[in-house]
Design an enzyme around this catalytic site. Structure first.
Site, PDB file in Angstrom:
ATOM      1  N   HIS A 129       0.817  -1.221   0.000  1.00  0.00           N
ATOM      2  CA  HIS A 129       0.000   0.000   0.000  1.00  0.00           C
ATOM      3  C   HIS A 129       0.850   1.271   0.000  1.00  0.00           C
ATOM      4  CE1 HIS A 129      -3.642  -2.417   1.732  1.00  0.00           C
ATOM      5  NE2 HIS A 129      -3.399  -2.670   0.461  1.00  0.00           N
ATOM      6  N   CYS A 137       3.978  14.432  -7.584  1.00  0.00           N
ATOM      7  CA  CYS A 137       3.044  15.462  -8.043  1.00  0.00           C
ATOM      8  C   CYS A 137       1.889  14.807  -8.788  1.00  0.00           C
ATOM      9  CB  CYS A 137       3.753  16.469  -8.946  1.00  0.00           C
ATOM     10  SG  CYS A 137       2.596  17.602  -9.753  1.00  0.00           S
ATOM     11  N   CYS A 161       3.890  21.214  -6.203  1.00  0.00           N
ATOM     12  CA  CYS A 161       5.030  21.087  -7.105  1.00  0.00           C
ATOM     13  C   CYS A 161       5.256  22.434  -7.802  1.00  0.00           C
ATOM     14  CB  CYS A 161       4.648  20.004  -8.099  1.00  0.00           C
ATOM     15  SG  CYS A 161       5.693  19.788  -9.518  1.00  0.00           S
TER      16      CYS A 161
HETATM   17 ZN    ZN Z   1       4.113  18.875 -10.980  1.00  0.00          ZN
END
Ligand code: ZN
Length: 212
Positions: A129, A137, A161
């Site tokens: 998991h 991102c 990000c």
């Molecule tokens: Zn990104």
């Protein structure tokens, strides 16, 4: 002998049986779930009640919900992450390290995302998991380690990000495919082993459920 004494005797017999099986085994694989983390203070977020009852994890930890509202996920996961960061491995984790050092245990396959097997010193761990050591991102796939993102998470800011997309920790969300590599390695280890130890899981969560 009272009822308690009989139960203890039965437990002793079972422990002796399990020890005999392990003594004769040459290729053991351990399958671990939420129960092994509980003595370390990690709650099972699938179980009812406790800290995690305010929001339905099936909703908070879903891709659909994350796409619409990543803050909801971070609100849910932040207290859990704090627990995991503060947690220490317990004797069950250490016992698996000892079995690995003896050359008996070939792999730990875990449903847990708390990294406690690695913290204890287990070397071969397949995390079905995922884990929260890293994040990716959601928009462009850029990877990051989780550490530099934690300050923002604690300030209730969704870590983003450079492209603007939200970072998603590398845990498997409900409805999301399992990470291919650990899954295949886990499958291979299970096919090759002569004993499977099942620790702290009822085997109801896929793909471990397929091992029954
Ligand atoms: Zn990104």
């Amino acid at each position: 002998m009272g009822q308690m004494g009989q139960m203890e005797q039965m437990d002793q017999e079972r422990i002796a049986q399990a020890a005999a099986i392990l003594r004769d085994a040459r290729n053991v694989v351990a399958l671990t779930g939420a129960g092994i983390g509980r003595p370390s203070g990690i709650p099972d977020f699938r179980s009812e009640g406790g800290l995690w009852s305010q929001d339905d994890p099936m909703e908070a930890v879903s891709l659909r919900s994350f796409r619409l509202n990543p803050q909801r996920f971070y609100d849910w996961v932040q207290p859990l992450m704090e627990r995991m960061l503060a947690a220490k491995p317990n004797p069950a984790h250490h016992a698996l390290v000892a079995l690995e050092a003896m050359g008996k245990l070939r792999a730990v396959i875990t449903q847990n995302i708390d990294s406690l097997h690695q913290a204890a010193g287990s070397r071969v761990v397949y995390e079905l998991h995922g884990h929260v050591r890293r994040a990716t991102c959601f928009a462009c796939g850029h990877p990051s380690s989780m550490d530099p993102l934690l300050a923002q998470v604690r300030q209730r800011v969704v870590p983003r990000c450079h492209c603007g997309g939200p970072y998603k920790p590398d845990i498997v969300f409900f409805g999301e495919a399992l990470p291919e590599q650990p899954f295949l390695l886990a499958q291979r280890a299970l096919e090759a082993c002569d004993v499977v130890m099942i620790l702290g899981t009822s085997l109801v969560v896929n793909p471990a459920a397929g091992c029954r």
